[in-house]
Design a protein around this motif. Structure first.
Motif, PDB file in Angstrom:
ATOM      1  N   ARG A  20     -26.371 -26.705 -15.919  1.00  0.00           N
ATOM      2  CA  ARG A  20     -25.931 -25.350 -16.269  1.00  0.00           C
ATOM      3  C   ARG A  20     -26.221 -25.100 -17.749  1.00  0.00           C
ATOM      4  NH1 ARG A  20     -20.611 -27.849 -15.405  1.00  0.00           N
ATOM      5  NH2 ARG A  20     -20.670 -29.009 -17.310  1.00  0.00           N
ATOM      6  N   ASP A  74     -26.075 -19.938 -21.398  1.00  0.00           N
ATOM      7  CA  ASP A  74     -26.160 -18.542 -20.952  1.00  0.00           C
ATOM      8  C   ASP A  74     -25.505 -18.358 -19.590  1.00  0.00           C
ATOM      9  OD1 ASP A  74     -27.391 -17.605 -23.243  1.00  0.00           O
ATOM     10  OD2 ASP A  74     -29.418 -17.820 -22.441  1.00  0.00           O
ATOM     11  N   GLU A  75     -25.714 -19.298 -18.673  1.00  0.00           N
ATOM     12  CA  GLU A  75     -25.081 -19.193 -17.354  1.00  0.00           C
ATOM     13  C   GLU A  75     -23.555 -19.275 -17.468  1.00  0.00           C
ATOM     14  OE1 GLU A  75     -28.670 -21.099 -14.635  1.00  0.00           O
ATOM     15  OE2 GLU A  75     -27.200 -22.440 -15.570  1.00  0.00           O
ATOM     16  N   ASP A  77     -22.132 -15.737 -16.180  1.00  0.00           N
ATOM     17  CA  ASP A  77     -21.771 -15.776 -14.767  1.00  0.00           C
ATOM     18  C   ASP A  77     -20.306 -16.199 -14.598  1.00  0.00           C
ATOM     19  OD1 ASP A  77     -22.823 -15.831 -11.852  1.00  0.00           O
ATOM     20  OD2 ASP A  77     -21.763 -17.750 -12.077  1.00  0.00           O
ATOM     21  N   THR A 115     -19.795 -19.511 -12.619  1.00  0.00           N
ATOM     22  CA  THR A 115     -20.205 -20.683 -13.394  1.00  0.00           C
ATOM     23  C   THR A 115     -19.187 -20.971 -14.490  1.00  0.00           C
ATOM     24  OG1 THR A 115     -22.541 -20.233 -12.951  1.00  0.00           O
ATOM     25  CG2 THR A 115     -22.063 -21.675 -14.805  1.00  0.00           C
TER      26      THR A 115
END
Length: 182
Positions: free
Chosen positions: A131, A134-135, A139, A142
Motif C-alpha cells: 500500500r 497516496d492509497e 482511500d 485502505t
C-alpha cells in the motif's frame, strides 16, 4: 569517555523505545482526521507506514537498535508535517512533542541528518505491504485497514531493551551513515 551528547542520547533513547507504540497511536489520530491538511497527513502516513517496511534502515531484530530508526522516522515525519502545516499543532499535540525531539537526532547525526530527512520525505512516495501513502490518504477502506493495522502493531509491540553503552551510539551512527541513501 562518554560525551555529553552520548549521555543525553543514552538517557532519552530508552524512553523513545518505550513510548514508540503510544507515539504511533497518537499520531495515527491525525491520519484519521479529515480536517487535517493533506500534506500533514501524508507525512504521518509515511512515518507510520515505515513501521511495516520489511527492509528498513536498521533491521528490527537487531538488539538495542532495531526500533530506534522507527522512532527517528516518526519524529522526522512529525517535524516535516509541522513545517508544512504549523496550524496542525492544535489538532495534534503529539506531533509537536515528537517534532521537538528532532533537535537531538539532528545533533547526533550531524551531516547525515539531511540524508535522513530526505529519506523520510521520499517515504511519502513509497509503499509498504503493498500500500502506498497516496492509497492510505485517498482511500477510506485502505486508511481504515491501515489504522487498524497500526493499532494492532501498537498493541503487540514489546519495547526492546537498550543498554546504556556508548558503543550503541557509535553503532547507531554507523548503521545510519552506511544505510541512508546519498
Amino acid at each position: 569517555m562518554t560525551t555529553e551528547l552520548e549521555t543525553r542520547c543514552l538517557n532519552v533513547f530508552p524512553e523513545w523505545l518505550r513510548t514508540l507504540a503510544a507515539d504511533a497511536d497518537d499520531i495515527a489520530k491525525l491520519l484519521a482526521s479529515t480536517s487535517a491538511p493533506l500534506s500533514a497527513r501524508r507525512y504521518v502516513a509515511a512515518g507510520l507506514n515505515y513501521l511495516f517496511k520489511s527492509l528498513d534502515l536498521i533491521p528490527d531484530g537487531i538488539e538495542d537498535l532495531g526500533f530506534l530508526d522507527d522512532a527517528f522516522v516518526l519524529r522526522v515525519a512529525a517535524s516535516l508535517a509541522l513545517d508544512e502545516n504549523p496550524t496542525v499543532r492544535a489538532e495534534a499535540p503529539a506531533l509537536t512533542r515528537l517534532a521537538a525531539d528532532k533537535a537531538l537526532i539532528q545533533e547526533l547525526l550531524g551531516k547525515d541528518y539531511g540524508r535522513l530527512e530526505k529519506y523520510v520525505r521520499e517515504l511519502t512516495r513509497g509503499a509498504a505491504r503493498g500500500r502506498t501513502v497516496d492509497e492510505i490518504i485517498e482511500d477510506d477502506g485502505t486508511r481504515s485497514a491501515f489504522l487498524n493495522e497500526v493499532s494492532g502493531w501498537a498493541q503487540s509491540y514489546q519495547a526492546p531493551s537498550f543498554s546504556r553503552d556508548e558503543k550503541n551510539i557509535v553503532k547507531l551512527q554507523s548503521f545510519l551513515s552506511a544505510k541512508l541513501p546519498t
